[in-house]
Scaffold this active site. Sequence first.
Site, short mmCIF file in Angstrom:
data_model
loop_
_atom_site.label_atom_id
_atom_site.label_comp_id
_atom_site.label_asym_id
_atom_site.label_seq_id
_atom_site.Cartn_x
_atom_site.Cartn_y
_atom_site.Cartn_z
N GLY A 40 53.39 49.06 38.77
CA GLY A 40 52.09 48.16 38.46
C GLY A 40 51.17 49.04 39.40
O GLY A 40 51.33 49.35 40.59
N GLY A 42 47.56 47.95 40.24
CA GLY A 42 46.60 47.32 40.45
C GLY A 42 46.20 47.19 42.04
O GLY A 42 46.47 48.44 42.71
N LEU A 43 45.33 46.34 42.65
CA LEU A 43 44.96 46.52 43.93
C LEU A 43 46.21 46.57 44.88
O LEU A 43 46.16 47.37 45.72
CB LEU A 43 44.32 45.16 44.18
CG LEU A 43 42.97 45.07 43.59
CD1 LEU A 43 42.41 43.66 44.05
CD2 LEU A 43 42.04 46.27 44.05
N SER A 284 31.22 33.07 35.83
CA SER A 284 31.48 32.58 37.28
C SER A 284 31.45 31.27 37.48
O SER A 284 30.58 30.40 37.03
CB SER A 284 30.41 33.55 37.92
OG SER A 284 30.25 33.07 39.29
N ARG A 330 37.97 23.65 42.08
CA ARG A 330 38.29 24.01 40.88
C ARG A 330 39.22 22.87 40.17
O ARG A 330 38.95 22.70 38.72
CB ARG A 330 39.08 25.38 40.80
CG ARG A 330 38.00 26.55 41.01
CD ARG A 330 38.64 27.94 41.07
NE ARG A 330 37.90 28.84 41.60
CZ ARG A 330 38.01 30.24 41.89
NH1 ARG A 330 39.24 30.50 41.69
NH2 ARG A 330 37.19 31.11 42.09
N ARG A 435 44.17 27.94 45.19
CA ARG A 435 43.83 29.34 45.85
C ARG A 435 42.15 29.28 45.77
O ARG A 435 41.41 28.74 44.99
CB ARG A 435 44.16 30.55 44.77
CG ARG A 435 43.56 31.73 45.21
CD ARG A 435 44.16 32.76 44.22
NE ARG A 435 45.86 33.21 44.65
CZ ARG A 435 46.17 33.93 45.48
NH1 ARG A 435 45.01 34.73 46.13
NH2 ARG A 435 47.32 34.44 45.75
#
Lengths: 638, 253
Positions: A40, A42-43, A284, A330, A435
Amino acid sequence: MQLDARIPLGPLPEKWDRCRFETQLVNPANKRKFEIIVVGTGLAGASAAASLAELGYNVKAFCLQDSPRRAHSIAAQGGINAAKNYQNDGDSIRRLFHDTIKGGDFRAREANVYRLAQISNTIIDQCTAQGVPFARDYGGHLANRSFGGAQVSRTFYARGQTGQQLLLGAYSAMMRQVKAGRVQIFARKEMLDLVVVDGRARGIVTRDLVNGAIESHTAHAVILATGGYGNVYYLSTNAMSSNVSASWRACKRGAGFANPSFVQIHPTCIPVHGDYQSKLTLMSESLRNDGRVWTPARADDQRPPHQIPEQERDYYLEKKYPSFGNLVPRDVASRNAKEQCDQGKGVGPTGLAVYLDFAQAITRDGEAAIRRKYGNLFHMYEKITNHDPATEPMMIYPAVHYTMGGLWVDYHLMSTIPGLFVAGEANFSDHGANRLGASALMQGLADGYFILPTTIGGYLGATPPPPLTSDGRSTFDEAKTLATARTNTLLTIGGQRTPDDFHRELGLLMWNGCGIARNAHGLTEALARIPMIRDEFWQNLKVPGTGAELNQTLERAGRVADFLEFAEIMVRDALAREESCGCHLREESQTEEHEAKRNDEAFCHVAVWELDADDGRPKLHKEPLSFDFTTPSQRSYT
Amino acid sequence: MKSISLTLKIWRQAGADAPGAFQTLETGQLSTDMSFLEMLDVINERLITTNQAPVAFDHDCREGICGMCGSVVNGEPHGPEKRTTLCQLHLRHFTDGSTLVIEPFRARSFPVIKDLIVNRSAFDNIIAEGGYVSVNTGSAPDANATPVSTSRAEQALDAAECIGCGACVAACPNAAAMLFVGAKISHLALLPQGDPERNRRVIAMVRKMDQLGFGNCSNERRCEDVCPKGVAISNIARMNREFLRAITLTDKG
């Protein structure tokens, strides 16, 4: 299964320092003798590969895309948090830690989260030095905004493409090491298995996605940075090829899987519009700063929005949560949208949407001002739906966005298999149940740039693994044979249904049974249904072509096969957690106001699933969580 | 919901060395809300269930940001809509009953792997030559120690928006990669962090680009025209200036 989190002793602010001091070092001359596999890019993966290579290790980086720059971290929009306190608004490491542990609804480790807050500041320095073009104020200093309900401005951003810019920073740091000969890139290769020799992770088995070759690769340590498993729901905001296979294969080799039922549902996505739909697009959350959420007051009201007079609209968030209104977190926004639709008040052709209305904001501030603020989002929405949010309300619905469960890791980010490290979204994360915005980027980069380069050295230095020569050859061969056989089986079932067809069925079942709100009845039903879908899959799957070529249907079939097994453990975990926390409403566990009710007495733990070595049945282990520096409190938005 | 029916002429090629040909497929009625890639999904499901090989195409995020998707539709990389990746193109932009010719990005440096999939690893090879700032992890000064003016940061970000999809190469009659390379050169040349390696970087990246068989810019402006992120051709001008500056300096540091 032994779950030793290896949290250093001492006060919170000193734990990471102590860990670094007590961790064995590897002599620079010896580092070049070690090979490390990173799956992987990614970041977390790219930053780990770059940093380890800078230290002198030999790194092999694997990704299934055509280039490591395409990892799904690239799609993250909002920003990255750090406790820089550049705005002098009272932020501090302590406050970021506190907000994050609270945002995780007290289902994360204090020590890990504190370390994350500590490291956050260095991440911003590192990325800026790499040339990441963060937004600036007029004095030339970094700009900040507040995000995810935080009361301080600690979020650093680069337009709406923070993830892209941070990923390109990590990717370029890695490509520098490619030039230096310390990183070797293996693109278009998919990990099919983990190889464990004498109890230690020693390599992986991959399939070359272009020519189908099944290969094995050896290493002294393996890092999985393969992202989340949100695509188990078929529809999600994840990239199409995001999958659980690497993590699930590791789980089948003995790694514990933690909190698999922890999934973040994001409230502001563009709703599903047809059964051909392949993925969901996130809008967003900032839209809720000016948009008002409503549904028709009575069920089955088919009138278009402008024909529904004000008094026949239900601004349900403003009514239920007067002090937070449309800006509730959320999970609360998601849950309430579902409730409205369940009552038959959903809007749009599918009835699975609610309105997000900018009319009042436009009357108040003028259309130009609103377009200045949200122009790109309005454009994106219009592009996808062909409706202009300035003239009619947007339609939104919750969607699966981020997974907080993942392979269990200790403070060193090592799984229950020695030598197997897990980073970013693929581990069970420092965030627990819910999160906050702008913390996923922070965690991926903290793991990759700063934590793994220290802790992997500790692993390799303390008990150096044997050389890579002929050691464990037979184990590698066996794993290759298994992977080949599995691939051949998928190709020869010769049934009638495509992998996507099975995936859609599984996804819908998971969304209904193990989605925004769960209850014992729905979960039990899902648990009974999953093995039936799985059985049919192995009897009625159709995959054209061969294994010795680029075969995208075969790739998907392998991933769906793993989702079909993994889904079961998700449901089991949700069933066992008879409490609501963070994003997860267990309908049996609610407060009098119908909000999520945590049960700290019984569930203040990480739930870790192990597959029994003999019969493959999942067994539950628990890592207790203790809160010595914070006081768990119930959330309230009334 | 409106529907539409299209005739597709899709490039089929089993492998890099295999001969290719167009295959004609009728879509039947499809919703105009469907995206272009969802149309290919639907076609593929149909091909699989009728024992035919599905069309291989690259895609991943389907949000217009990863840069993985891209085919040429009626002569336009990423199709007829401006500033749009193929994954963000919807069928409502096509006329009912029309024929679409769908081909892979064509350039000598992007060999076809299968059907609509090409190999763009040449872009990674160019980046490896210098598309970075050489700074080791953990040794960075405080981020605010080096101020950067808003306009510089914004210009750098305009260039940094490039998603590396390769449409610029596919659109250019010379198959030049100069918009891609110019974007990276500009991004880093505009920031103080990129300054120390500025000369070395541009020379190394331009040489690599030539070596990999990409052509040169002849101001056709097709790259800018098809770029889904609107990366401006002025980045090529800046790259050329940077290159001239670098090769004429006696001190190449």
